[in-house]
Write an enzyme that holds these catalytic residues in place. Structure first.
Site, short mmCIF file in Angstrom:
data_model
loop_
_atom_site.label_atom_id
_atom_site.label_comp_id
_atom_site.label_asym_id
_atom_site.label_seq_id
_atom_site.Cartn_x
_atom_site.Cartn_y
_atom_site.Cartn_z
N ILE A 52 0.99 -1.26 0.08
CA ILE A 52 -0.18 0.00 0.03
C ILE A 52 0.90 1.18 0.03
O ILE A 52 1.60 1.51 0.91
CB ILE A 52 -0.91 -0.05 1.36
CG1 ILE A 52 -1.84 -1.40 1.32
CG2 ILE A 52 -1.75 1.01 1.26
CD1 ILE A 52 -2.38 -1.42 2.74
N GLU A 53 0.93 2.09 -1.14
CA GLU A 53 1.64 3.10 -1.22
C GLU A 53 1.07 4.17 -0.73
O GLU A 53 -0.21 4.42 -0.74
CB GLU A 53 2.24 3.40 -2.71
CG GLU A 53 3.38 2.34 -3.10
CD GLU A 53 3.75 2.70 -4.37
OE1 GLU A 53 3.63 4.11 -4.77
OE2 GLU A 53 4.50 2.12 -5.01
N ASN A 54 1.96 5.37 -0.46
CA ASN A 54 1.29 6.59 -0.02
C ASN A 54 2.30 7.73 -0.60
O ASN A 54 3.33 7.62 -0.68
CB ASN A 54 1.45 6.79 1.61
CG ASN A 54 0.40 7.98 1.98
OD1 ASN A 54 0.73 9.18 2.11
ND2 ASN A 54 -0.83 7.74 2.42
N CYS A 62 4.66 -2.37 3.29
CA CYS A 62 5.05 -3.38 2.42
C CYS A 62 4.09 -4.55 2.69
O CYS A 62 3.44 -4.74 3.88
CB CYS A 62 6.46 -3.88 2.84
SG CYS A 62 7.77 -2.81 2.55
N GLU A 64 4.47 -7.66 3.08
CA GLU A 64 4.88 -8.77 4.02
C GLU A 64 4.52 -8.15 5.47
O GLU A 64 4.23 -8.68 6.45
CB GLU A 64 6.48 -8.87 3.91
CG GLU A 64 7.03 -9.32 2.78
CD GLU A 64 7.37 -8.45 1.85
OE1 GLU A 64 6.54 -7.35 1.59
OE2 GLU A 64 8.08 -8.85 1.29
N CYS A 94 12.22 -6.72 1.64
CA CYS A 94 13.28 -5.78 1.87
C CYS A 94 13.68 -5.74 3.40
O CYS A 94 13.25 -6.68 4.22
CB CYS A 94 12.59 -4.48 1.81
SG CYS A 94 11.65 -3.93 2.95
N CYS A 97 11.18 -5.45 6.34
CA CYS A 97 10.35 -6.49 6.37
C CYS A 97 11.09 -7.80 7.05
O CYS A 97 10.45 -8.64 7.68
CB CYS A 97 9.75 -6.95 5.04
SG CYS A 97 8.61 -5.52 4.29
#
Length: 136
Positions: A52-54, A62, A64, A94, A97
């Site tokens: 979910i980007e912002n 992320c 995960e 990443c 995560c």
């Protein structure tokens, strides 16, 4: 679509399918890389997550971590394995995560795509010489 690792075909197949389904809910307007994750707990429950980007990067999540947070918020802290799928050919969790997963133990297996092939590694292998909370 991700394909399962050879050494855990049934478990990986089920988790990868769920991670692909979760990927469909991702919100990646900036990077255009949808990611899905499916986390299997030791008691057999599965929790999914999607990226979910912002527009404020530090507020993005992320896939995960979303799956881990969902599990922990429902009282589950013992993890068996996690599958991740991405729109990219190769994808691994990443560093952030990896550390979030490591907080709950170093034996969780991660099913992912690496060098164009399915691969399974433990958190200990992905994040060597690390420490975690060893959640109860």
């Amino acid at each position: 679509m991700c394909t399962p690792a050879e050494n855990k075909p049934e478990e990986a197949e089920k988790l990868l399918k769920k991670s692909n389904e979760a990927k469909g809910c991702a919100y990646p307007p900036g990077c255009k890389n949808a990611v899905g994750a499916a986390l299997l707990t030791e008691d057999g429950k599965t929790f999914t997550g999607c990226s979910i980007e912002n527009s404020t990067p530090c507020l993005s999540a992320c896939a995960e971590c979303v799956a881990v947070w969902k599990a922990v918020s429902e009282g589950c802290t013992k993890f068996k394995s996690l599958a991740v799928c991405s729109d990219k050919k190769d994808y691994t969790p990443c560093g952030g995560c990896r550390q979030v997963l490591r907080e709950f133990g170093d034996k969780t297996e991660i099913h992912m795509q690496l060098d164009g092939k399915a691969k399974t590694m433990t958190i200990a292998e992905l994040l060597p010489m690390s420490t975690g909370g060893e959640a109860k």
